[in-house]
Design a protein around this motif. Structure first.
Motif, PDB file in Angstrom:
ATOM      1  N   ILE A 154     -11.121   0.234   9.491  1.00  0.00           N
ATOM      2  CA  ILE A 154     -11.353   0.326   8.048  1.00  0.00           C
ATOM      3  C   ILE A 154      -9.996   0.378   7.355  1.00  0.00           C
ATOM      4  O   ILE A 154      -9.167   1.233   7.671  1.00  0.00           O
ATOM      5  N   GLU A 155      -9.764  -0.543   6.421  1.00  0.00           N
ATOM      6  CA  GLU A 155      -8.510  -0.577   5.670  1.00  0.00           C
ATOM      7  C   GLU A 155      -8.799  -0.619   4.176  1.00  0.00           C
ATOM      8  O   GLU A 155      -9.617  -1.428   3.721  1.00  0.00           O
ATOM      9  N   ALA A 156      -8.116   0.223   3.418  1.00  0.00           N
ATOM     10  CA  ALA A 156      -8.293   0.244   1.966  1.00  0.00           C
ATOM     11  C   ALA A 156      -7.714  -1.032   1.347  1.00  0.00           C
ATOM     12  O   ALA A 156      -6.712  -1.571   1.817  1.00  0.00           O
ATOM     13  N   TYR A 165     -12.865  -1.530   0.762  1.00  0.00           N
ATOM     14  CA  TYR A 165     -12.334  -1.443   2.121  1.00  0.00           C
ATOM     15  C   TYR A 165     -12.701  -2.698   2.905  1.00  0.00           C
ATOM     16  O   TYR A 165     -13.797  -3.254   2.756  1.00  0.00           O
TER      17      TYR A 165
END
Length: 296
Positions: free
Chosen positions: A13-15, A26
């Motif tokens: 999960i990456e913002a 995300y």
């Protein structure tokens, strides 16, 4: 976010820190290799986000190349609402278009026009006074916000005079379910050279000519794309009625955008003024409503 459906399958999960939306966004990957877009909003926006998600499902059902809606629900112990969508691989059209040949830019624009025509088949209403009432009220609110912002937009007198003189142009307009910000910031060109629509936030039942004002924003990046989109949508000849309403909508939305820009800082205010100068040049200070970038 652990109470999001199938959260235990997420391996990454990456913002994402892009766009004006208040949503937290995300990029996510699952253990089965799926790539997803996760949007999280405050629970106070539940009804709005549920409506938005349902609209996306309706539009996706007619075969539009877009970020497909997968799941909707409540998370964070009831404090937030989430949407899960498919991830569209590629680059923003805004970034890619200038590097392409003029012919290819035009062809992508032609495809965008076809996409809009297909969207309109989902839900449409015949001409009536409804849109004049809806948008007229919106313009009144734009004026109020602008007067309260404490700053002055380039061309203020021209804009206000133009809007006050031509409000009757809103009369007897059809309405359709459409992407309300359909411009190159909200389109992606995939590695397979396919055009995709993303970010359907704020979409709804609008005058199709209002939805087409995105061509003016895209024209700053690619006049060829914008020209192709108009040619495709109108089947060749762009009617005079469109140019008149387009100028009206651009004037109104510029006032609104400036009031919002004031809340975001001087950099955004400066950008809004530069865009206004460009628009006034395109329209020759509203003496010619066919913008100078357009080639028949």
């Amino acid at each position: 976010m652990k109470d999001i459906k199938n959260f235990d399958t997420f391996t990454k999960i990456e913002a994402i820190h892009k766009g004006w939306s208040s949503d937290k966004k995300y990029y996510a990957e699952t253990n089965s290799g799926e790539r997803l877009l996760l949007r999280v909003s405050d629970i106070s926006e539940y009804e709005e986000k549920k409506h938005e998600f349902d609209l996306m499902k309706q539009i996706a059902a007619v075969g539009i190349n877009m970020s497909q809606p997968i799941d909707f629900g409540v998370c964070a112990g009831g404090k937030s609402v989430y949407q899960i969508l498919t991830w569209v691989e590629g680059e923003e059209a805004k970034e890619v278009l200038p590097s392409l040949s003029e012919r290819v830019q035009y062809e992508f624009g032609w495809e965008a026009g076809r996409m809009m025509l297909k969207m309109q088949t989902v839900e449409s209403y015949p001409p009536s006074s409804d849109w004049a009432n809806i948008y007229g009220e919106r313009v009144s609110k734009y004026f109020e916000a602008y007067k309260a912002c404490g700053e002055t937009l380039v061309g203020e007198d021209l804009l206000i005079s133009f809007l006050e003189q031509h409000s009757s142009w809103l009369d007897h307009r059809p309405m359709c379910l459409l992407h309300a910000d359909f411009q190159s910031d909200n389109m992606v060109i995939s590695p397979e050279n396919k055009l995709y629509a993303i970010d359907f936030q704020g979409s709804g039942i609008v005058d199709p000519y209002y939805a087409l004002t995105g061509v003016m924003v895209t024209a700053e990046v690619s006049p060829q794309f914008s020209t192709g989109q108009l040619h495709s949508y109108f089947g060749g000849q762009v009617p005079e009625e469109f140019w008149k309403l387009n100028a009206f909508y651009m004037a109104a939305e510029s006032i609104n955008a400036f009031a919002v820009a004031v809340t975001l800082g001087q950099e955004e205010v400066d950008y809004s003024n530069e865009m206004m100068k460009a628009m006034l040049e395109w329209f020759d200070n509203f003496n010619n409503l066919i913008p100078s970038w357009y080639k028949d």
